[in-house]
Enzyme design. Structure first.
Site, PDB file in Angstrom:
ATOM      1  CB  CYS A   2       5.184 -31.410 -30.210  1.00 42.29           C
ATOM      2  SG  CYS A   2       4.021 -30.125 -30.662  1.00 42.29           S
ATOM      3  NE  ARG A  27       8.356 -35.760 -33.190  1.00 43.50           N
ATOM      4  CZ  ARG A  27       7.809 -36.688 -33.944  1.00 43.50           C
ATOM      5  NH1 ARG A  27       8.574 -37.538 -34.581  1.00 43.50           N
ATOM      6  NH2 ARG A  27       6.512 -36.766 -34.075  1.00 43.50           N
ATOM      7  CD1 TRP A  72       7.174 -26.204 -36.012  1.00 44.80           C
ATOM      8  CD2 TRP A  72       5.050 -26.806 -36.345  1.00 44.80           C
ATOM      9  NE1 TRP A  72       6.779 -25.712 -37.235  1.00 44.80           N
ATOM     10  CE2 TRP A  72       5.494 -26.061 -37.474  1.00 44.80           C
ATOM     11  CE3 TRP A  72       3.742 -27.283 -36.343  1.00 44.80           C
ATOM     12  CZ2 TRP A  72       4.674 -25.805 -38.560  1.00 44.80           C
ATOM     13  CZ3 TRP A  72       2.926 -27.023 -37.430  1.00 44.80           C
ATOM     14  CH2 TRP A  72       3.399 -26.293 -38.528  1.00 44.80           C
ATOM     15  CG  ASN A  98       3.054 -34.719 -31.467  1.00 42.93           C
ATOM     16  OD1 ASN A  98       2.691 -33.721 -32.089  1.00 42.93           O
ATOM     17  ND2 ASN A  98       3.891 -35.609 -31.959  1.00 42.93           N
ATOM     18  N   GLY A  99      -0.158 -33.347 -31.343  1.00 41.13           N
ATOM     19  CA  GLY A  99      -1.392 -33.538 -32.111  1.00 41.13           C
ATOM     20  C   GLY A  99      -2.360 -32.391 -31.861  1.00 41.13           C
ATOM     21  CD  GLU A 477      13.965 -32.252 -53.263  1.00 44.55           C
ATOM     22  OE1 GLU A 477      12.791 -31.868 -53.135  1.00 44.55           O
ATOM     23  OE2 GLU A 477      14.718 -32.458 -52.288  1.00 44.55           O
ATOM     24  CE  LYS A 481      15.303 -30.075 -50.068  1.00 44.85           C
ATOM     25  NZ  LYS A 481      14.548 -31.258 -49.750  1.00 44.85           N
ATOM     26  CD  GLU A 484      13.257 -27.547 -47.597  1.00 41.76           C
ATOM     27  OE1 GLU A 484      13.629 -28.527 -48.247  1.00 41.76           O
ATOM     28  OE2 GLU A 484      12.338 -27.614 -46.766  1.00 41.76           O
ATOM     29  CG  HIS A 500       4.551 -21.719 -72.800  1.00 42.65           C
ATOM     30  ND1 HIS A 500       3.993 -21.415 -74.017  1.00 42.65           N
ATOM     31  CD2 HIS A 500       5.199 -22.895 -72.963  1.00 42.65           C
ATOM     32  CE1 HIS A 500       4.261 -22.388 -74.884  1.00 42.65           C
ATOM     33  NE2 HIS A 500       4.998 -23.295 -74.265  1.00 42.65           N
ATOM     34  CE  LYS A 595      13.538 -35.083 -41.706  1.00 39.17           C
ATOM     35  NZ  LYS A 595      14.057 -34.666 -43.036  1.00 39.17           N
TER      36      LYS A 595
HETATM   37  C1  F6R Z   1      11.437 -30.682 -47.766  1.00 37.16           C
HETATM   38  C2  F6R Z   1      10.791 -31.668 -46.894  1.00 37.16           C
HETATM   39  C3  F6R Z   1       9.301 -31.729 -46.899  1.00 37.16           C
HETATM   40  C4  F6R Z   1       8.826 -33.185 -46.743  1.00 37.16           C
HETATM   41  C5  F6R Z   1       7.291 -33.220 -46.611  1.00 37.16           C
HETATM   42  C6  F6R Z   1       6.784 -34.646 -46.549  1.00 37.16           C
HETATM   43  O1  F6R Z   1      12.831 -30.750 -47.664  1.00 37.16           O
HETATM   44  O2  F6R Z   1      11.426 -32.380 -46.179  1.00 37.16           O
HETATM   45  O3  F6R Z   1       8.782 -31.157 -48.059  1.00 37.16           O
HETATM   46  O4  F6R Z   1       9.244 -33.914 -47.854  1.00 37.16           O
HETATM   47  O5  F6R Z   1       6.915 -32.533 -45.459  1.00 37.16           O
HETATM   48  O6  F6R Z   1       7.314 -35.327 -45.475  1.00 37.16           O
HETATM   49  P1  F6R Z   1       7.230 -36.907 -45.385  1.00 37.16           P
HETATM   50  O7  F6R Z   1       8.090 -37.469 -46.456  1.00 37.16           O
HETATM   51  O8  F6R Z   1       7.735 -37.228 -44.011  1.00 37.16           O
HETATM   52  O9  F6R Z   1       5.804 -37.274 -45.588  1.00 37.16           O
END
Ligand code: F6R
Length: 600
Positions: A2, A27, A72, A98-99, A477, A481, A484, A500, A595
């Protein structure tokens, strides 16, 4: 997960809190709320995005003190009742948090005379504070006493009617104080208050803090200390969209700049040496038996890229483990294992837990992160910052590029220290690294072609990304992308694995996106390209090869040696962006995602 904001000073607190919440809503955006303290505590909160809260707050207030929160959900679904701030039975105490308070159920059962109005773990905090105040404690002592009762990870901020102060406690969750000419700010992230001040002080685990309009006292390890403030160089504008419709597109376009910052002052291409400001003695580097990477999501894929470089350049066994699956297993002497946490935010709970496990087992630990003062930096022996600047879009883009570049420098440094990488080869690699910002700029200049291709394929049933060697993490990756932000089915495969099993999924409605660059064994992947074309699948190739006669759509990757897959990744970012944009998706805040993932 959060976002927290607090203010006390000579301004109207309300606009400060709302600006902070707007800056922080990446966040979490399940609900938002504020509490204003002008002798009595007034709480406004609403489920959903900030606009919902804006509809119920007054235009201005006469409060010079207040706290705010964007959520969140972890305990209790998004709702008005579960939104923060939470209050005690009397309404004189308001708390944002937060937490996770792990023992909240046990604590709640001891608060039998109290009326709870939410399903959150947070709500125990104001009621515990109420108990302490009723028992005659002064507000700061009450906060300190409640901290003693809590188990778990938290950052919480309290306003108590008539106290003329904001009270703060931190354990395993980030908080930063800002000092302005007109008072003190407090947030889970500096982005929240950059409009008002860039003088900041990061709190540490165990801190209890009292903020008043003219002074701040930090209670740390039984003593009161004056915080040391440092200047943050990020401009507030850097955290804004800068004319782009989405942060994600802005951040994709920032990559050349971000990468120049990442490598600035760190490369000596003439000698093949790098300078990362970490103290890893040569003797230690030579004695290393294993480099272990721990990370999640995009950072995990950056680590996959890095592990291949470390094995090749430094001739050390390199492993990569999804942080939530990590268990330490080093050699006979754990210290000869270097465990590297790769985390943009520096706050990912799974990664923090893994790096703690490694440290406790006796490994040397290193963090590669974008966030100064983040929790991971306090947990490790050394930290290297990727210097990508703030990333607001939930989908990581520029931080992936800066992570790979930073980790490549770590691999070169290890190779040089261990004598496994010749000066000449290192020079070439560093020259290649220097060329990456320009190469990425060329890709960005090709955006119209990518947008047109996205338009052509946006109705596909699914998308498959393939690559080998350094192209494999980029395939993973690319798929992450796309899925998501577009919510379409996308998967990444090692090119050789298609036959396979996954080949059964391939049809004329499943485009295959292939990495065909140096460092990704393109000649072999071309065989797999033929296999999918024989099943009528269209192929989009991000390629630096001369012969791509049978690729249906070609995205040309400029020459950049072993960094060509990293450059190719920018095509996948743009492709994902345009597919999602055509579908009108919530690109910067995809559903169900946030995020910073600060829960395990
Ligand atoms: C995908 C993305 C997430 C982060 C993951 C780790 O686009 O952003 O998969 O890479 O949550 O986050 P960090 O790097 O902050 O540990």
């Amino acid at each position: 997960m959060c976002g927290i904001i607090g203010y006390i000073g000579s301004r109207d607190a309300l606009p400060v809190l709302l600006t902070g919440l707007e800056n922080l809503d990446y966040r979490g955006y399940d609900s938002a709320g504020v509490a204003l303290d002008n002798g009595t505590v007034d709480v406004y909160k609403r489920e959903g995005k900030l606009e919902n809260l804006l509809g119920i707050v007054p235009e201005s207030s006469d409060a010079f003190c207040g706290i705010g929160h964007t959520r969140w959900s972890t305990h209790g679904p998004p709702s008005d009742a579960n939104a923060h701030p939470h209050t005690d039975c009397t309404g004189r105490i308001a708390v944002v948090h937060n937490g996770i308070i792990e023992n909240h159920e046990a604590l709640k059962s001891e608060l039998s005379g109290h009326t709870f109005t939410s399903e959150t773990d947070t709500e125990v905090i104001p009621h515990l504070l109420e108990e302490q105040l009723d028992a005659g404690k002064q507000p700061r002592d009450a906060v300190a006493a409640v901290v003693e009762q809590l188990e778990g990870s938290y950052a919480f901020v309290v306003t108590m009617a008539g106290s003329d102060a904001v009270f703060v406690a931190r354990e395993d969750s980030p908080l930063v104080i800002g000092r302005g000419e007109d008072g003190f700010y407090l947030a889970s992230d500096v982005t929240a208050f950059l409009e008002y001040t860039r003088e900041v002080s990061f709190l540490e685990d165990g801190d209890v803090v009292v903020l008043r309009s003219r002074d701040v006292a930090i209670y740390r390890n039984g003593a009161v200390i004056d915080p040391a403030f440092t200047a943050i160089e990020w401009e507030a504008e850097a955290a804004e969209k800068g004319g782009y419709e989405h942060y994600m597109r802005k951040e994709i376009h920032e990559q050349p700049h971000a990468l120049r910052q990442t490598i600035s002052g760190r490369l000596d291409a003439d000698s093949g040496d790098v300078e990362l400001d970490i103290d890893v003695p040569e003797e230690y580097a030579r004695s290393l038996e294993e480099v272990q990477f721990v990370a999640c999501g995009t950072s995990y894929y950056a680590a996959e890229y890095a592990a291949r470089l470390v094995e090749e350049l430094a001739d050390i066994r390199a492993t990569v483990t999804i942080a939530s699956e990590y268990e330490f297993s080093g050699g006979r002497d754990p210290w000869r294992t270097l465990t590297v946490a790769v985390t943009q935010s520096g706050e990912t709970a799974d990664t923090l837990s893994a790096i703690r496990t490694a440290g406790e087992a006796g490994a040397r630990t290193l963090a590669v992160t974008n966030t100064l003062g983040s929790t991971v930096t306090r947990e490790v022996d050394d930290s290297v910052f990727i210097r990508a600047g703030p990333e607001i879009g939930v989908a990581a883009t520029k931080t992936f590029a800066s992570q790979v570049a930073t980790l490549a420098m770590v691999a070169v440094a290890l190779g040089r220290q261990r004598g496994t990488l010749s000066g000449r080869r290192a020079e070439t690699l560093l020259e290649n690294l220097r060329s990456v910002p320009g190469a990425i700029q060329q890709v960005l200049d090709d955006e119209e072609l990518v947008a047109a291709t996205a338009c052509e394929y946006a109705d596909s049933d699914a998308y498959f990304f393939i690559g080998r060697s350094l192209g494999y993490p980029v395939a993973l990756e690319g798929a992450l992308k796309l899925k998501e932000i577009s919510y379409d089915h996308a998967e990444g495969f090692a090119s050789g694995e298609l036959k396979h099993g996954p080949l059964a999924l391939v049809t004329e409605s499943t485009p295959v996106l292939a990495v065909l660059t140096e460092g990704s064994r393109p000649e072999k992947t071309l065989n797999n390209v033929k296999e999918v074309q024989a099943r009528d699948a269209p192929v989009i190739g991000a390629s630096s090869m001369d012969d791509e006669a049978f690729v249906d759509e070609l995205f040309a990757v400029p020459s950049a040696g072993l960094f060509e897959p990293l450059v190719a990744n920018v095509y996948w970012q743009l492709f994902a962006y345009h597919v999602a944009d055509l579908q009108g998706r919530s690109i910067d805040k995809p559903r169900n995602l946030a995020k910073s993932v600060t829960v395990e």
